[in-house]
Design an enzyme around this catalytic site. Sequence first.
Site, PDB file in Angstrom:
ATOM      1  N   HIS A 118     -19.999 -20.387  27.069  1.00  0.00           N
ATOM      2  CA  HIS A 118     -19.831 -19.221  27.949  1.00  0.00           C
ATOM      3  C   HIS A 118     -19.554 -17.929  27.182  1.00  0.00           C
ATOM      4  O   HIS A 118     -19.594 -16.848  27.783  1.00  0.00           O
ATOM      5  CB  HIS A 118     -18.700 -19.458  28.950  1.00  0.00           C
ATOM      6  CG  HIS A 118     -18.936 -20.594  29.894  1.00  0.00           C
ATOM      7  ND1 HIS A 118     -20.094 -20.722  30.635  1.00  0.00           N
ATOM      8  CD2 HIS A 118     -18.163 -21.670  30.225  1.00  0.00           C
ATOM      9  CE1 HIS A 118     -20.026 -21.817  31.375  1.00  0.00           C
ATOM     10  NE2 HIS A 118     -18.872 -22.411  31.133  1.00  0.00           N
ATOM     11  N   ALA A 119     -19.229 -18.010  25.901  1.00  0.00           N
ATOM     12  CA  ALA A 119     -18.907 -16.807  25.143  1.00  0.00           C
ATOM     13  C   ALA A 119     -20.139 -15.914  25.023  1.00  0.00           C
ATOM     14  O   ALA A 119     -21.225 -16.371  24.657  1.00  0.00           O
ATOM     15  CB  ALA A 119     -18.381 -17.180  23.763  1.00  0.00           C
TER      16      ALA A 119
END
Length: 301
Positions: A118-119
Amino acid sequence: MIPIVHHPAYVAPAPARSQYQWNKNGLVRDLLLSHGDRFTWHVPEAVPRKWLETVHDPDYVAEVLEARVPRIKERRIGFPVTPQVALRAQMVPGGTWLAARLAQRHGFAANTAGGSHHALSDTGAGFCVVNDLALAAVQLVEEGDAQRVLIVDCDVHQGDGTAALTAGHIGIATYSIHAEKNFPARKARSTLDVGLPDGVDDDGYMAALTDTLIPLMDSFAPDLVLYQAGVDPWAEDRLGRLSLSREGLAVRDRWIGATMRARGLPLASALGGGYGADALEVAERHVASILALAEGAGFGR
């Protein structure tokens, strides 16, 4: 023996206000050690700043390394970025990169952390500080260690950060099979996204996986696979919306391992998501995943 990558810094002290189970990586290590001499252990190095800046904005990299991530970004991540968390953020991508290099020599290797899909470029999100999958893939291709890297993401949540950070890179393809109505609300565009309705069971999941991943592999022809081995599609996972059984997860991972072995493709796995009130139970799911992948890859039971 099965190559395993682990660093003590993976087990960072739990920051205040954190709902992430910081001890699960240590429990995974301990459970693997209890299996005796089936494994060879490898220790990664912290990735240099310039590696982080290949996929992340330099200002965000500075915020992470100096442990001064703004509160608004820490809320998106889900916990404060302390100096120990910052060190972990440098070690985990090194572990995924090292697992890939080991897989090229041995066929399969597993990192006991990672899968931080998700980064994004300028912020972390969803318990992910930096994106080890995108970073490792870009580094492997740009250094000439691989020509075409396929990132296969079987976490219950879409690999939005990985898709966004590698979009347009001709040497990298991304595949995400996930619960369509789960986090993140706004999806990115992977090379191929397979959004599943809530409640899909073992048979439905495997039908969707095999029907969609094989054609992508045929068309992209990767020479290395990075695998986000999330165990949160399990029916009782705290943050999942699918209905796989424990055996269904094992079938998935044995199939992944066997499919890559049959094609002669090195396979490197990162831990991915798994959530629940009992950290030991979550760790047991992750260890079962690593063992099933290894079995499929030809390392035996």
